[in-house]
Design a protein around this motif. Structure first.
Motif, mmCIF file in Angstrom:
data_model
loop_
_atom_site.group_PDB
_atom_site.id
_atom_site.type_symbol
_atom_site.label_atom_id
_atom_site.label_comp_id
_atom_site.label_asym_id
_atom_site.label_seq_id
_atom_site.Cartn_x
_atom_site.Cartn_y
_atom_site.Cartn_z
ATOM 1 N N HIS A 283 0.808 -1.220 0.000
ATOM 2 C CA HIS A 283 0.000 0.000 0.000
ATOM 3 C C HIS A 283 0.842 1.271 0.000
ATOM 4 N N ARG A 327 -7.793 0.538 -2.694
ATOM 5 C CA ARG A 327 -6.941 1.674 -2.364
ATOM 6 C C ARG A 327 -5.773 1.834 -3.325
ATOM 7 N N THR A 329 -1.685 1.389 -4.581
ATOM 8 C CA THR A 329 -0.366 1.639 -3.993
ATOM 9 C C THR A 329 -0.023 3.113 -4.117
ATOM 10 N N GLY A 338 0.965 2.443 7.660
ATOM 11 C CA GLY A 338 0.943 1.814 6.352
ATOM 12 C C GLY A 338 1.889 0.634 6.304
#
Length: 361
Positions: A283, A327, A329, A338
């Motif tokens: 992410h 979401r 990266t 994160g």
């Protein structure tokens, strides 16, 4: 260019998920309008339905942000154009001609499937046919052609030029004022055909004169990726798989806060998710981590994207066109929390794949 009598609104406009993704990708700022650059690859633009879906993503973000779009050729089109160049080099003129006609017909079919209002359809059809005439002019029926690198670049440029006109039409159908913009009008490069290097500062100066007036008028520029031009106006390309780099260049020109690479997977993974059950979605990555992945051979982003983004601290997102609620990266300055630590805790050699749209350019 105003959309005129729009008969149909994008179904994506009312989607809470799209509103949320626009916020996460920088599409909501209550203090001022963010400047966003969206880059769509070839898989994201393959056919009318996908173009209209992508147009919905732009529409959601354009409510509160100034958006510039960079497009690849539709998936498979660059390969067709390269086959034309190879056929010309081998003297197979009839085959080259058939391939050129196929490319034009493919785009006219997508235009038909967009179901534009009659006057809008006629205008865009005329634009496509003029481009098709130029393409066919490069493919003579009865005389030999010297198929050098310069001709390869001229031929392959048609994919993005055709795609930009269709996507601008899809945006207008979705009630988003938009115009196609040829990057060759302002992306200045050297004359190393098929692998041209951009002159960034001159490109930025020229590009701002083209793009900023459109953004100030709330018009979305739909810019061709992949291509530029020499100082004397000859078409060049930045090399295969360079459309991400084109997105970064255009984002640099408009001083974008964020560049969103819309592709066909959910983001950057620790391994190829189709080959490894242990693949994990990352992410968060720093510029250095993402650049190290690219430099090591992982198909993350074009190796030149990250240095350019880091120079201006522009955030880069890798998102899935077909799963926009995911979401994705985020690549940028390291934030607390994160899973950006996931990259630094593993050897770079362990990372094998990330987002790569099916676009050939």
């Amino acid at each position: 260019m105003h959309p005129g009598n729009v008969q149909e609104e994008s179904a994506a406009e009312a989607s809470p998920a799209l509103q949320d993704q626009a916020h996460r990708a920088g599409g909501v700022n209550t203090q001022s309008r963010n400047v966003l650059a969206f880059k769509f690859g070839g898989s994201s633009l393959l056919g009318a339905d996908r173009m209209l879906h992508a147009a919905g993503l732009v529409r959601a973000a354009a409510r509160t942000s100034s958006v510039t779009v960079v497009v690849s050729a539709m998936k498979g089109v660059t390969d067709h154009l390269l086959s034309i160049a190879r056929a010309l080099a081998e003297g197979k003129l009839a085959h080259a001609r058939r391939e050129a006609e196929l490319v034009l017909d493919l785009h006219l079919e997508v235009l038909h499937d967009l179901h534009l209002a009659e006057h809008h359809d006629l205008r865009v059809r005329r634009e496509l046919q003029l481009l098709g005439r130029d393409l066919l002019h490069e493919v003579p029926l009865h005389r030999s052609v010297v198929a050098g690198a310069e001709l390869f670049d001229r031929l392959t440029s048609f994919g993005e030029r055709l795609s930009a006109r269709l996507f601008a039409a899809a945006l207008e159908k979705s009630a988003v004022p938009a115009v196609p913009v040829a990057s060759s009008d302002f992306v200045l490069t050297c004359d190393t055909f098929r692998d041209a290097q951009p002159h960034l500062e001159q490109t930025k100066q020229r590009g701002r004169g083209v793009l900023l007036p459109l953004l100030e008028a709330a018009i979305v520029p739909v810019v061709t990726g992949f291509i530029g031009a020499t100082p004397d106006g000859r078409i060049t390309t930045l090399g295969r798989n360079s459309s991400d780099f084109s997105g970064a260049i255009i984002a640099h020109v408009v001083d974008a806060d964020e560049l969103v690479i819309w592709t066909d997977v959910d983001g950057i993974y620790t391994a190829n998710p189709s080959e490894s059950a242990e693949a994990r979605l990352l992410h968060e990555l720093s510029y250095d981590e993402a650049h190290a992945l690219a430099a090591s051979g992982a198909k993350v982003l074009h190796a030149k994207v990250l240095p350019l983004a880091a120079e201006t601290e522009m955030v880069v997102w890798v998102r899935n066109t077909f799963n926009p609620q995911a979401r994705g990266t985020r690549i940028g300055s390291r934030r607390s929390g994160g899973n950006s630590r996931a990259a630094s805790q593993n050897s770079v050699s362990h990372f094998s794949i990330a987002a790569r749209d099916g676009g050939a350019s």
